[in-house]
Design an enzyme around this catalytic site. Structure first.
Site, PDB file in Angstrom:
ATOM      1  N   GLN A  87       0.829  -1.202   0.000  1.00  0.00           N
ATOM      2  CA  GLN A  87       0.000   0.000   0.000  1.00  0.00           C
ATOM      3  C   GLN A  87       0.863   1.251   0.000  1.00  0.00           C
ATOM      4  O   GLN A  87       1.984   1.248   0.492  1.00  0.00           O
ATOM      5  CB  GLN A  87      -0.943  -0.008   1.199  1.00  0.00           C
ATOM      6  N   GLY A  90       1.058   3.210  -5.142  1.00  0.00           N
ATOM      7  CA  GLY A  90       0.372   3.411  -6.423  1.00  0.00           C
ATOM      8  C   GLY A  90      -0.301   2.177  -6.988  1.00  0.00           C
ATOM      9  O   GLY A  90      -0.901   2.240  -8.065  1.00  0.00           O
ATOM     10  N   GLY A  92      -3.010   0.564  -5.919  1.00  0.00           N
ATOM     11  CA  GLY A  92      -4.471   0.638  -5.928  1.00  0.00           C
ATOM     12  C   GLY A  92      -4.994   1.336  -7.160  1.00  0.00           C
ATOM     13  O   GLY A  92      -5.859   0.814  -7.870  1.00  0.00           O
ATOM     14  N   ASN A 120     -14.558   5.023   4.279  1.00  0.00           N
ATOM     15  CA  ASN A 120     -13.383   4.605   3.514  1.00  0.00           C
ATOM     16  C   ASN A 120     -12.998   5.719   2.530  1.00  0.00           C
ATOM     17  O   ASN A 120     -13.067   5.561   1.315  1.00  0.00           O
ATOM     18  CB  ASN A 120     -13.663   3.286   2.792  1.00  0.00           C
ATOM     19  N   ILE A 124     -12.681   6.070  -1.657  1.00  0.00           N
ATOM     20  CA  ILE A 124     -13.627   6.961  -2.348  1.00  0.00           C
ATOM     21  C   ILE A 124     -12.869   7.968  -3.207  1.00  0.00           C
ATOM     22  O   ILE A 124     -13.222   8.198  -4.376  1.00  0.00           O
ATOM     23  CB  ILE A 124     -14.556   7.665  -1.336  1.00  0.00           C
ATOM     24  N   TYR A 127     -11.588   6.179  -6.264  1.00  0.00           N
ATOM     25  CA  TYR A 127     -12.674   5.883  -7.198  1.00  0.00           C
ATOM     26  C   TYR A 127     -13.148   7.135  -7.916  1.00  0.00           C
ATOM     27  O   TYR A 127     -13.385   7.123  -9.129  1.00  0.00           O
ATOM     28  CB  TYR A 127     -13.848   5.222  -6.468  1.00  0.00           C
TER      29      TYR A 127
END
Length: 153
Positions: A87, A90, A92, A120, A124, A127
């Protein structure tokens, strides 16, 4: 970074089961074990390992469901996790981008749905940067639904 996705099989299952999220993320995403159990009961789910070269750095699960979303069905990117060791590097965002491309090619869909817990905020933000937007819906678990509209090419 050389990301690719491989289905979870008997060969890589144990590696996937060793993936862990950070303790502060508990409750934001199901464990790999829970995901694989769910996929064993519903063959619509597609669990995949996220690899950088030959190292599994994460896990995702997606699936297309006709029922109860008739007449058009819905494509869900239901799980995405990066092992706590990887984590903040980059993975994710890169995995999300790769998964969106994979889902667009595999399903030729007009939208991709996911659900997220409001607390979270890291997920978010990621996304939203990728084009997902809240649509005001909640899923069957009370999580907030976000939608990615696929641009026509």
């Amino acid at each position: 970074m050389n990301l690719h996705f491989q289905p979870i099989t008997d060969k890589n299952r144990e590696t996937a089961l060793k993936l862990r999220i950070s303790p502060k993320q508990k409750g934001y995403v199901e464990t790999v074990e829970e995901c694989l159990a769910e996929a064993a009961h519903n063959r619509n789910w597609r669990p995949v390992g996220i690899y950088d070269g030959n190292v599994m750095v994460g896990f995702a699960m997606y699936g297309f469901f006709w029922w109860p979303y008739l007449p058009f069905g819905r494509l869900w990117l239901d799980r995405l996790l990066i092992d706590e060791t990887f984590q903040g590097k980059g993975y994710g965002s890169a995995a999300l981008s790769g998964l969106l491309n994979r889902l667009k090619q595999e399903y030729r869909c007009s939208r991709i749905d996911l659900s997220v817990i409001r607390e979270n905020t890291t997920a978010i933000t990621m996304y939203e940067k990728s084009g997902f937007r809240f649509n005001g819906e909640r899923d069957i678990h009370g999580e907030h639904v976000m939608v990615y509209q696929v641009k026509k090419q």
